[in-house]
Design an enzyme around this catalytic site. Structure first.
Site, PDB file in Angstrom:
ATOM      1  N   HIS B  52       0.855  -1.193   0.000  1.00 33.81           N
ATOM      2  CA  HIS B  52       0.000   0.000   0.000  1.00 33.81           C
ATOM      3  C   HIS B  52       0.895   1.248   0.000  1.00 33.81           C
ATOM      4  CE1 HIS B  52      -3.946  -1.865   1.786  1.00 33.81           C
ATOM      5  NE2 HIS B  52      -3.427  -2.617   0.825  1.00 33.81           N
ATOM      6  N   GLU B  54       0.976   3.820   1.965  1.00 35.34           N
ATOM      7  CA  GLU B  54       1.513   4.166   3.293  1.00 35.34           C
ATOM      8  C   GLU B  54       2.643   3.220   3.688  1.00 35.34           C
ATOM      9  OE1 GLU B  54      -1.634   3.551   2.504  1.00 35.34           O
ATOM     10  OE2 GLU B  54      -3.054   4.839   3.576  1.00 35.34           O
ATOM     11  N   CYS B  82      -5.848   2.090   5.920  1.00 35.14           N
ATOM     12  CA  CYS B  82      -6.580   0.888   6.319  1.00 35.14           C
ATOM     13  C   CYS B  82      -5.983   0.388   7.642  1.00 35.14           C
ATOM     14  CB  CYS B  82      -6.473  -0.181   5.216  1.00 35.14           C
ATOM     15  SG  CYS B  82      -4.922  -1.103   5.243  1.00 35.14           S
ATOM     16  N   CYS B  85      -2.267  -0.324   7.498  1.00 37.82           N
ATOM     17  CA  CYS B  85      -1.409   0.867   7.434  1.00 37.82           C
ATOM     18  C   CYS B  85      -1.487   1.659   8.739  1.00 37.82           C
ATOM     19  CB  CYS B  85      -1.812   1.725   6.240  1.00 37.82           C
ATOM     20  SG  CYS B  85      -1.571   0.855   4.675  1.00 37.82           S
TER      21      CYS B  85
END
Lengths: 156, 156
Positions: B52, B54, B82, B85
């Site tokens: 992801h 992040e 999410c 993260c």
């Protein structure tokens, strides 16, 4: 092959990590009774806070299976996956988590756990993933014992 | 330098990712008004479900600062981090999250979000991290719009 054998592999891997100065965590991903990946934490070696055992195992499994979808895989983790790893397991669509020691044990050892249990996250996310806890817990605490004996150990 | 400038960088990075066929997410990590890292999702490019925006930004920031402790850093994320993260942000000891679009927006776009909001996780973990939501939300939805226009887009 049995759950005991796969968890023993994760424990062995965690102990190997401790020997190399890493934190006392190990995880294996299994599909159709075959080991896809088996990793220990490399947070300290990599200087990467996200290199937990489970994350390393997921990364490697995606690479090996050439897929971001790890359905029908089981993850064996010596310690209850933290919320980061639990969520990664969710994203990867892994169908079952089997873990030994709990987040509490990691917290007691000094790690900065978020202290939100997997079963709580499962309930909040209304997930279907299967979770088996306290599996071979005594054996899964061995890497912590080995780690505690080390000098200059680092927590995070 | 202002929050607007840093969020704009994250949005620009997300749009760049979309152009390359990646999912519509971007994140920047800032320390003392300096950009430490700015990344987009590379889940599809890397075949790695944990890549992801992040996570990529945290990995790079750890490398750049040669530390697993990102205290005094702020993360600007185009979409609410999410739970994976968010937990990584906790482990990294990042002090503040500023995000635009919400987990609901990602869910609406088709992503398999866990749907546990950052503020809920903060409350459950009794954390002190600062969270600013809905920041430049309209602009943060632009990468989703660009992404929706693409053919053969993949969700996960």
């Amino acid at each position: 092959m049995s759950d005991e054998i796969f968890m023993s592999l994760a424990i062995k891997k965690a102990l190997k990590g401790v020997k190399k100065g890493q934190a006392p965590f190990g995880a294996c991903i299994i599909k159709n009774n075959k080991v896809i990946s088996c990793e220990h934490s490399t947070v300290l070696k990599d200087t990467n806070i996200i290199s937990h055992a489970e994350m390393n195992a997921i990364k490697k499994a995606c690479k090996k299976l050439k897929s971001i979808n790890l359905k029908d895989c089981i993850i064996y983790s010596t310690v209850e996956p933290c919320p980061m790893c639990f969520s990664a397991i969710h994203w990867a669509k892994i169908s079952k988590i089997i873990y030994g020691a709990s987040e509490n044990d990691a917290k007691k050892a000094g790690f900065n756990e978020l202290m939100i249990h997997d079963k709580k996250l499962k309930s909040l996310g209304r997930l279907k993933i299967k979770i088996v806890s306290n599996f071979m817990k005594k054996e899964c605490l061995e890497p912590f014992k080995a780690w505690k004996k080390r000098k200059n150990k680092r927590i995070y």
